[in-house]
Write a protein that holds these residues in place. Structure first.
Motif, PDB file in Angstrom:
ATOM      1  N   GLU A 167       0.845  -1.193   0.000  1.00  0.00           N
ATOM      2  CA  GLU A 167       0.000   0.000   0.000  1.00  0.00           C
ATOM      3  C   GLU A 167       0.878   1.239   0.000  1.00  0.00           C
ATOM      4  O   GLU A 167       2.103   1.156   0.081  1.00  0.00           O
ATOM      5  CB  GLU A 167      -0.922  -0.002   1.232  1.00  0.00           C
ATOM      6  N   GLY A 168       0.247   2.401  -0.115  1.00  0.00           N
ATOM      7  CA  GLY A 168       0.992   3.655  -0.072  1.00  0.00           C
ATOM      8  C   GLY A 168       1.798   3.896  -1.331  1.00  0.00           C
ATOM      9  O   GLY A 168       1.424   3.477  -2.426  1.00  0.00           O
ATOM     10  N   GLU A 169       2.947   4.546  -1.177  1.00  0.00           N
ATOM     11  CA  GLU A 169       3.707   5.003  -2.334  1.00  0.00           C
ATOM     12  C   GLU A 169       4.288   3.867  -3.171  1.00  0.00           C
ATOM     13  O   GLU A 169       4.595   4.046  -4.352  1.00  0.00           O
ATOM     14  CB  GLU A 169       4.843   5.941  -1.899  1.00  0.00           C
TER      15      GLU A 169
END
Length: 294
Positions: free
Chosen positions: A43-45
């Protein structure tokens, strides 16, 4: 090189262990003298869905500019792994996208947890896990890549039996000796020999076991809720069942363990993972120094 000389170990660091974000973590890993890094990509960047082809090339070039290679991506999707057949289609698809990202970034290993392999080989949970892992194994094998299951939730012998039933080695092993010590009480040295045909990546971590504990409390299981992340971190730091400790201070016999890895011909990364402690950077620096001495 003289015949009696051995190649030094390649040392990696999980950048997320620094708790400072990916870019700063990469710089810290470089400054500590690591050869490679492992990065969370769920998840995220670093979520594959958030990375265009251009962004992937930018990340690959930036990591190379730091003098680092990627040892593996972390693709652990949490929950019960692949125990729930109803949830597996989405998890398998996400896992495939993480593997695609890994290949784009220059590695062919994605480490993961698949859920605790049940003792009942004839039950629906075992069948669901085999079905999902067989599909992932075929996908990885076609791409000369691996999903690497982290050791710990079950004994090495039981994991070996599960892997032997998949039909290919696209699902293999990320060997974590500390998890074996802390959770199952299994011997990591014997575990290396048991899983020798499947080890494609390792985590360098140490720990002690204080008493027997139900692995489901740590890893969860279908219909069984594990400890919260906060409780698990507390247990690993100051608990009464097990504790994660700096390398060389726990139950892993590093000289015998590393000798076993050499004996089976493993020449991949020892990737440092530090999940507890108030000063992870200092602990990781000490771990790099410890492994450089081996």
């Amino acid at each position: 090189m003289a015949a009696n000389m051995v190649q030094p170990w390649k040392i990696g660091v999980i950048v997320d262990s620094f708790r400072v974000g990916v870019r700063e973590g990469l710089v810290k890993a470089r400054n500590l003298g690591a050869d490679g890094v492992q990065i969370y990509a769920v998840e995220g960047e670093m979520d594959p869905a958030n990375l265009t082809a251009a962004a992937r090339k930018e990340w690959k070039d930036y990591i190379a500019s730091q003098g680092l290679t990627i040892t593996a991506l972390v693709g652990d999707l949490g929950g019960h792994g692949f125990q729930d057949r109803a949830a597996n289609a989405a998890k398998v698809e996400k896992s495939k996208r993480i593997l695609d990202l890994a290949i784009d970034l220059g590695t062919n290993v994605v480490t993961t947890h698949i859920g605790i392999v049940p003792e009942d080989r004839n039950g629906p949970i075992y069948a669901a896990m085999q079905e999902a892992c067989a599909e992932l194994s075929r996908y990885a094998t076609e791409r000369n890549a691996y999903f690497a299951i982290e050791t710990g939730p079950e004994t090495a012998a039981h994991l070996r039996s599960f892997l032997d039933g998949l039909g290919s080695k696209g699902v293999s092993v990320n060997f974590d000796p500390a998890n074996m010590v802390m959770v199952t009480g299994d011997d990591p040295v014997q575990g290396v020999y048991t899983l020798r045909d499947y080890i494609v990546h390792t985590h360098a971590k140490d720990g002690i076991r204080l008493r027997e504990i139900d692995p489901r409390l740590i890893y969860g299981s279908l219909g069984f809720e594990p400890m919260s992340h906060e409780k698990l971190a507390e247990q690993a730091s100051t608990g009464d069942a097990f504790r994660e400790v700096p390398l060389g201070e726990g139950g892993v016999d590093w000289d015998r363990y590393l000798a076993a890895l050499r004996d089976i011909g493993y020449d991949g990364y020892l990737t440092i993972e530090r999940e507890v402690g108030d000063d992870p950077e200092a602990d990781i620096a000490a771990a790099v120094k410890f492994l450089r001495g081996k």
